[in-house]
Design a protein around this motif. Structure first.
Motif, PDB file in Angstrom:
ATOM      1  N   VAL A  78       0.840  -1.200   0.000  1.00 27.90           N
ATOM      2  CA  VAL A  78       0.000   0.000   0.000  1.00 27.90           C
ATOM      3  C   VAL A  78       0.876   1.252   0.000  1.00 27.90           C
ATOM      4  N   LEU A  79       1.925   1.250   0.802  1.00 30.61           N
ATOM      5  CA  LEU A  79       2.825   2.411   0.855  1.00 30.61           C
ATOM      6  C   LEU A  79       3.525   2.620  -0.487  1.00 30.61           C
ATOM      7  N   GLU A  80       3.907   1.528  -1.132  1.00 35.33           N
ATOM      8  CA  GLU A  80       4.514   1.644  -2.463  1.00 35.33           C
ATOM      9  C   GLU A  80       3.506   2.214  -3.454  1.00 35.33           C
ATOM     10  N   ALA A  81       2.275   1.706  -3.404  1.00 37.28           N
ATOM     11  CA  ALA A  81       1.225   2.214  -4.286  1.00 37.28           C
ATOM     12  C   ALA A  81       0.981   3.688  -4.047  1.00 37.28           C
ATOM     13  N   SER A  82       0.998   4.097  -2.785  1.00 34.20           N
ATOM     14  CA  SER A  82       0.778   5.504  -2.457  1.00 34.20           C
ATOM     15  C   SER A  82       1.849   6.396  -3.077  1.00 34.20           C
ATOM     16  N   ARG A  83       3.079   5.940  -3.020  1.00 33.96           N
ATOM     17  CA  ARG A  83       4.166   6.717  -3.636  1.00 33.96           C
ATOM     18  C   ARG A  83       3.966   6.824  -5.141  1.00 33.96           C
ATOM     19  N   LYS A  84       3.578   5.730  -5.768  1.00 32.88           N
ATOM     20  CA  LYS A  84       3.386   5.728  -7.217  1.00 32.88           C
ATOM     21  C   LYS A  84       2.214   6.622  -7.625  1.00 32.88           C
ATOM     22  N   VAL A  85       1.124   6.534  -6.885  1.00 31.91           N
ATOM     23  CA  VAL A  85      -0.037   7.354  -7.196  1.00 31.91           C
ATOM     24  C   VAL A  85       0.279   8.837  -7.002  1.00 31.91           C
ATOM     25  N   ALA A  86       1.019   9.159  -5.941  1.00 30.47           N
ATOM     26  CA  ALA A  86       1.355  10.563  -5.655  1.00 30.47           C
ATOM     27  C   ALA A  86       2.217  11.178  -6.746  1.00 30.47           C
ATOM     28  N   GLU A  87       2.929  10.357  -7.496  1.00 27.31           N
ATOM     29  CA  GLU A  87       3.766  10.875  -8.572  1.00 27.31           C
ATOM     30  C   GLU A  87       2.958  11.364  -9.771  1.00 27.31           C
ATOM     31  N   ILE A  88       1.734  10.862  -9.912  1.00 25.98           N
ATOM     32  CA  ILE A  88       0.958  11.214 -11.110  1.00 25.98           C
ATOM     33  C   ILE A  88      -0.368  11.901 -10.814  1.00 25.98           C
ATOM     34  N   LEU A  89      -0.843  11.823  -9.561  1.00 15.51           N
ATOM     35  CA  LEU A  89      -2.148  12.394  -9.229  1.00 15.51           C
ATOM     36  C   LEU A  89      -2.069  13.217  -7.943  1.00 15.51           C
ATOM     37  N   PRO A  90      -2.737  14.363  -7.893  1.00 19.37           N
ATOM     38  CA  PRO A  90      -2.808  15.105  -6.629  1.00 19.37           C
ATOM     39  C   PRO A  90      -3.774  14.414  -5.677  1.00 19.37           C
ATOM     40  N   PRO A  91      -3.637  14.641  -4.375  1.00 19.97           N
ATOM     41  CA  PRO A  91      -4.594  14.061  -3.421  1.00 19.97           C
ATOM     42  C   PRO A  91      -6.001  14.579  -3.692  1.00 19.97           C
ATOM     43  N   THR A  92      -6.986  13.739  -3.509  1.00 10.52           N
ATOM     44  CA  THR A  92      -8.368  14.209  -3.593  1.00 10.52           C
ATOM     45  C   THR A  92      -8.720  14.942  -2.302  1.00 10.52           C
ATOM     46  N   PRO A  93      -9.634  15.906  -2.367  1.00  7.49           N
ATOM     47  CA  PRO A  93      -9.953  16.704  -1.173  1.00  7.49           C
ATOM     48  C   PRO A  93     -10.512  15.873  -0.026  1.00  7.49           C
ATOM     49  N   LEU A  94     -10.215  16.309   1.188  1.00 14.34           N
ATOM     50  CA  LEU A  94     -10.804  15.765   2.410  1.00 14.34           C
ATOM     51  C   LEU A  94     -11.611  16.902   3.010  1.00 14.34           C
ATOM     52  N   LEU A  95     -12.924  16.827   2.882  1.00 12.17           N
ATOM     53  CA  LEU A  95     -13.801  17.962   3.179  1.00 12.17           C
ATOM     54  C   LEU A  95     -14.496  17.794   4.523  1.00 12.17           C
ATOM     55  N   PRO A  96     -14.464  18.822   5.369  1.00 10.53           N
ATOM     56  CA  PRO A  96     -15.187  18.748   6.650  1.00 10.53           C
ATOM     57  C   PRO A  96     -16.686  18.905   6.438  1.00 10.53           C
ATOM     58  N   MET A  97     -17.441  18.203   7.263  1.00 14.11           N
ATOM     59  CA  MET A  97     -18.898  18.264   7.144  1.00 14.11           C
ATOM     60  C   MET A  97     -19.509  17.864   8.480  1.00 14.11           C
ATOM     61  N   THR A  98     -20.647  18.449   8.819  1.00 14.18           N
ATOM     62  CA  THR A  98     -21.356  18.080  10.040  1.00 14.18           C
ATOM     63  C   THR A  98     -22.578  17.248   9.674  1.00 14.18           C
ATOM     64  N   ILE A  99     -22.687  16.063  10.254  1.00 12.69           N
ATOM     65  CA  ILE A  99     -23.824  15.170  10.030  1.00 12.69           C
ATOM     66  C   ILE A  99     -24.387  14.768  11.379  1.00 12.69           C
ATOM     67  N   ASN A 100     -25.655  15.025  11.576  1.00  7.19           N
ATOM     68  CA  ASN A 100     -26.325  14.666  12.835  1.00  7.19           C
ATOM     69  C   ASN A 100     -25.550  15.175  14.055  1.00  7.19           C
ATOM     70  N   GLY A 101     -25.020  16.404  13.928  1.00 10.02           N
ATOM     71  CA  GLY A 101     -24.321  17.035  15.034  1.00 10.02           C
ATOM     72  C   GLY A 101     -22.877  16.605  15.211  1.00 10.02           C
ATOM     73  N   GLN A 102     -22.389  15.711  14.358  1.00  9.22           N
ATOM     74  CA  GLN A 102     -21.016  15.214  14.471  1.00  9.22           C
ATOM     75  C   GLN A 102     -20.167  15.729  13.304  1.00  9.22           C
ATOM     76  N   GLN A 103     -18.944  16.154  13.614  1.00  5.64           N
ATOM     77  CA  GLN A 103     -17.986  16.547  12.583  1.00  5.64           C
ATOM     78  C   GLN A 103     -17.414  15.277  11.939  1.00  5.64           C
ATOM     79  N   VAL A 104     -17.509  15.205  10.620  1.00  5.80           N
ATOM     80  CA  VAL A 104     -16.907  14.102   9.884  1.00  5.80           C
ATOM     81  C   VAL A 104     -16.087  14.678   8.729  1.00  5.80           C
ATOM     82  N   TRP A 105     -15.362  13.808   8.051  1.00  6.84           N
ATOM     83  CA  TRP A 105     -14.569  14.202   6.888  1.00  6.84           C
ATOM     84  C   TRP A 105     -15.025  13.386   5.685  1.00  6.84           C
ATOM     85  N   ILE A 106     -15.203  14.048   4.553  1.00  7.83           N
ATOM     86  CA  ILE A 106     -15.628  13.385   3.322  1.00  7.83           C
ATOM     87  C   ILE A 106     -14.432  13.313   2.376  1.00  7.83           C
TER      88      ILE A 106
END
Length: 325
Positions: free
Chosen positions: A14-42
């Motif tokens: 997985v770590l090797e794959a992560s390095r390879k993916v990072a070389e060609i693609l930017p990270p996808t966003p991690l967006l904050p959101m509140t659901i049912n009163g709880q902070q989560v990340w999308i």
């Protein structure tokens, strides 16, 4: 078709794959959101170049092939998202790609797969065995068969999303992830995330009636979906049974799975569009549906995977219109 040496997915992979993916693609966003009163990340994997997380596993798998293997090409089976991931990776690597797709796959997924240069072979999902068709083509062409989920490289590639999540949370000064709620078909993404984030609970979510992973976790052994499963809008999650490769990871890391209804999926699609301006296909919205419906716990640091956005425009418009009534 080339012979593959026996291999199991690992966190080092997985770590090797992560390095390879990072070389060609930017990270996808991690967006904050509140659901049912709880902070989560999308985690917005719907914003990948092919509109889904499948690009990760496809890239890790195909980029691991040698020159002779690349020359022989690749064969895959998919209703559309894995198809586009494989076609995208093959095009970038100069490989020929043949994709076996159901004749009733969403037209937008068929069209985009063709646009990426892949040859498409259609089949009747109710009468024909897609694996047999793909294996026969791979044998004829001497090509590599890239399974949508039962492949160690694919599992590791999907897990690269979990490495991104950990890095993004750390960069924001947030606590480490406690729980990842993930859309689940055959279990490639959930298995990859479980390897990537060993200290987090990973919760697979499936549409009602297409709950082979839920049933397998409950029984402690691989189970198929029940006979005559219902129709579902979640075309990307219509897997009859997970594989031993995936289940070996899932049974150790995922104590249970969750099921969501078609109505709950549509509610999630509308919420994502209204609150986050994200377009989610039905199969890419089931994890959010579990969170929104209250079926999934959201305490601690919870990440919800928004896995795909390849939805027919007319279908999506009807979902939004239904919510406005």
């Amino acid at each position: 078709m080339i012979d593959q040496e026996p291999r199991t997915p690992t966190r080092d992979g997985v770590l090797e794959a992560s390095r390879k993916v990072a070389e060609i693609l930017p990270p996808t966003p991690l967006l904050p959101m509140t659901i049912n009163g709880q902070q989560v990340w999308i985690k917005a994997e719907c914003l990948q170049p092919v509109g889904a997380f499948k690009i990760r596993g496809a890239w890790h798998r195909l980029s691991a092939l040698g020159e002779e293997e690349r020359t022989a090409g690749v064969v895959a089976v998919s209703s559309g998202n894995h198809a586009q991931g494989v076609a995208w990776a093959a095009h970038r690597l100069g490989m020929a790609a043949t994709i076996v797709m159901p004749a009733d796959a969403p037209p937008i997924k068929l069209a985009r797969t063709r646009e990426l240069g892949a040859e498409i072979v259609t089949y009747d999902r109710l009468k024909e065995n897609r694996e047999e068709i793909a294996q026969a083509i791979a044998e004829e062409k001497g090509a590599t068969y890239c399974h949508a989920f039962a492949d160690p490289w694919v599992i590791e590639g999907q897990g690269s999303a979990g490495i991104e999540i950990a890095e993004q949370l750390a960069a924001r000064g947030a606590p480490p992830v406690d729980r990842i709620i993930a859309c689940c078909g055959g279990g490639g993404l959930t298995a990859g995330l479980a390897l990537a984030c060993p200290d987090a609970a990973v919760v697979p979510v499936e549409p009602e009636g297409w709950d082979d992973v839920c049933r397998s976790l409950e029984a402690g052994e691989i189970c198929r979906v029940a006979d005559n499963p219902p129709t579902t809008q979640c075309d990307s999650l219509q897997t009859l049974a997970t594989s031993p490769l995936n289940f070996a990871v899932l049974r150790e890391r995922c104590p249970f799975g969750l099921r969501v209804s078609e109505a709950e999926v549509q509610d999630a699609q509308r919420l994502a569009f209204d609150r986050l301006r994200l377009v989610l296909e039905p199969g890419g919205a089931v994890a959010l549906a579990a969170a929104l419906s209250g079926k999934a716990s959201l305490d601690g640091t919870t990440v919800v995977m928004a896995t795909g956005g390849n939805v027919d425009p007319g279908q999506f418009a009807r979902v939004l219109e239904a919510g406005a009534r």
